[in-house]
Design an enzyme around this catalytic site. Structure first.
Site, PDB file in Angstrom:
ATOM      1  NE  ARG A  18      -3.806   0.592   2.129  1.00 22.29           N
ATOM      2  CZ  ARG A  18      -4.983   0.657   2.758  1.00 22.29           C
ATOM      3  NH1 ARG A  18      -5.138   1.428   3.818  1.00 22.29           N
ATOM      4  NH2 ARG A  18      -6.015  -0.067   2.336  1.00 22.29           N
ATOM      5  CG  HIS A  68      -8.576   0.032  -2.257  1.00 25.88           C
ATOM      6  ND1 HIS A  68      -7.796  -1.063  -1.950  1.00 25.88           N
ATOM      7  CD2 HIS A  68      -9.179   0.407  -1.080  1.00 25.88           C
ATOM      8  CE1 HIS A  68      -7.922  -1.347  -0.667  1.00 25.88           C
ATOM      9  NE2 HIS A  68      -8.752  -0.482  -0.122  1.00 25.88           N
ATOM     10  CD  GLN A 125     -13.077  -1.821   0.043  1.00 29.74           C
ATOM     11  OE1 GLN A 125     -12.229  -1.708   0.915  1.00 29.74           O
ATOM     12  NE2 GLN A 125     -14.257  -2.352   0.299  1.00 29.74           N
ATOM     13  CG  ASP A 144     -13.671   6.003  -0.333  1.00 28.95           C
ATOM     14  OD1 ASP A 144     -13.566   5.891   0.904  1.00 28.95           O
ATOM     15  OD2 ASP A 144     -12.685   6.001  -1.102  1.00 28.95           O
ATOM     16  CB  CYS A 152     -14.502   1.013   0.766  1.00 31.35           C
ATOM     17  SG  CYS A 152     -13.936   2.723   0.781  1.00 31.35           S
ATOM     18  NE  ARG A 180     -10.444  -5.398   1.257  1.00 27.33           N
ATOM     19  CZ  ARG A 180      -9.674  -4.347   1.605  1.00 27.33           C
ATOM     20  NH1 ARG A 180     -10.221  -3.292   2.160  1.00 27.33           N
ATOM     21  NH2 ARG A 180      -8.374  -4.343   1.358  1.00 27.33           N
TER      22      ARG A 180
HETATM   23  N1   CP Z   1     -11.156  -0.191   3.179  1.00 25.72           N
HETATM   24  C1   CP Z   1      -9.873  -0.235   3.503  1.00 25.72           C
HETATM   25  O1   CP Z   1      -8.988  -0.508   2.678  1.00 25.72           O
HETATM   26  O2   CP Z   1      -9.623   0.003   4.815  1.00 25.72           O
HETATM   27  P1   CP Z   1      -8.221   0.210   5.496  1.00 25.72           P
HETATM   28  O3   CP Z   1      -7.680   1.543   5.057  1.00 25.72           O
HETATM   29  O4   CP Z   1      -8.514   0.168   6.976  1.00 25.72           O
HETATM   30  O5   CP Z   1      -7.287  -0.890   5.097  1.00 25.72           O
HETATM   31  N1  NVA Z   2     -10.104   6.538  -0.855  1.00 31.35           N
HETATM   32  C1  NVA Z   2      -9.661   6.129   0.462  1.00 31.35           C
HETATM   33  C2  NVA Z   2      -9.868   4.654   0.634  1.00 31.35           C
HETATM   34  C3  NVA Z   2      -9.546   4.138   1.999  1.00 31.35           C
HETATM   35  C4  NVA Z   2      -9.687   2.666   2.098  1.00 31.35           C
HETATM   36  C5  NVA Z   2      -8.216   6.508   0.657  1.00 31.35           C
HETATM   37  O1  NVA Z   2      -7.429   6.324  -0.279  1.00 31.35           O
HETATM   38  O2  NVA Z   2      -7.879   7.002   1.725  1.00 31.35           O
END
Ligand code: CP
Ligand code: NVA
Length: 307
Positions: A105, A132, A135, A224, A263, A291
């Site tokens: 990530r 993502h 997700q 989101d 999400c 997930r």
């Molecule tokens: N939805 C999601 O990816 O959550 P986190 O940021 O907690 O991993």
């Molecule tokens: N769009 C959000 C998703 C979090 C899971 C971010 O990137 O912070």
């Protein structure tokens, strides 16, 4: 990129996605029956590189790995030399000699592509500024589980045109999910991504800048956060997005039994009102649980030895 990387939804064929969902369903059933899962990843090690925060993604990968007999090693930005400037190319080549897969990530999607290019082991995208896909995969599974065929459940994405929105665009282009998007004019999906999707698949999503118009008759409304990780300074976005809150007023225009998905994490009072969040929390937390099951199926597919 190797055959066994998962950087975007389009890295799996629709046949592979349906097979993955079949396996995720089995894994979920056994999990809920309290049965020990087959140790399909026994002896496998997975490195988790996280340069942004996470609750769901990190824990579901770590726990999922453990439940399948494997082991996960968590590396935050400050824990490894990546955070001190060691090139991602070298990180890829080193980790390929120690572990069996990498989950990452980070900010730059190109960095993840470089990691995948230099690694000789599978790489999984656990969120970039652009996409993502893990997700979206779990969300598609949730829609299939709850409503049957996701190709027959039109989804309206309301809010910021961010990484999650982009993954929905990829899912729509790749799998034929009926999608409509409502974003303010300056906060729509990336035009580069839209152009790439159009060129490679011919798909052009329906983009509206009026949330009421977009949700008219909607069966699933998805939202989101307005300010994604790394964008904390962009506060003027909040003003631009104020008419895009998923609240009771907006949902009056949707189908009477509309479902709301998110999400998580959710910012109540921004992209979603408190009452709408609570009313739809059962589905939202099912999405989050999924997930775990879907990623276990994904890890098996990418990491387990061929039978
Ligand atoms: N939805 C999601 O990816 O959550 P986190 O940021 O907690 O991993
Ligand atoms: N769009 C959000 C998703 C979090 C899971 C971010 O990137 O912070």
């Amino acid at each position: 990129m190797k055959e066994r990387d998962f950087l975007a939804i389009s890295d799996l064929t629709s046949k592979e996605i349906f097979a993955l969902f079949k396996r995720a369903k089995e894994l979920k059933k056994k999990f809920h029956a309290g049965q020990k899962l087959e140790q399909t990843l026994k002896g496998k090690n997975l490195a988790l590189i996280f340069e942004k925060p996470s609750t769901r993604t990190r824990v579901s990968f770590e726990v999922g790995m453990e439940q399948l007999g494997g082991h996960a090693i968590f590396l935050s930005a400050g824990d490894s030399h990546l955070g001190r400037g060691e090139p991602i190319e070298d990180t890829a080549r080193i980790l390929s000699r120690y572990v069996d897969g990498i989950v990452i990530r980070t900010y730059s999607h190109e960095a993840v592509e470089t990691l995948a290019q230099f690694a000789t082991i599978p790489v999984i995208n656990a969120l970039t500024d652009l996409l993502h896909p893990c997700q979206a995969l779990a969300d598609l599974f949730t829609i299939q589980e709850q409503f049957g065929d996701f190709k027959k459940m039109p989804l309206v994405y309301v809010g910021d045109g961010n990484n999650v929105c982009h993954s929905w665009i990829m899912a729509a282009a790749h799998l034929g999910v009926p999608l409509q998007i409502a974003c303010p004019k300056n906060y729509g999906p990336s035009s580069r991504l839209l152009e790439r999707v159009r060129k490679t698949t011919g798909y052009v999503p329906t983009l509206l800048d009026d949330a009421v118009e977009a949700v008219r008759g909607a069966k699933i409304v998805y939202t989101d956060v307005w300010v994604s990780m790394g964008q904390e300074a962009e506060l003027k976005k909040l003003r631009a997005l104020e008419y895009f809150q998923v609240n009771g007023e907006l949902l009056k225009h949707a189908a009477p039994n509309v479902k709301v998905m998110h999400c998580l994490p959710a910012h109540r009072g921004e992209e979603i009102s408190m009452d709408v969040f609570e009313k739809h929390s059962a589905l939202i937390f099912e999405q989050a649980e999924n997930r775990l099951h879907v990623q276990k199926a994904l890890m098996e597919k990418l990491l387990a030895d061929e039978k």
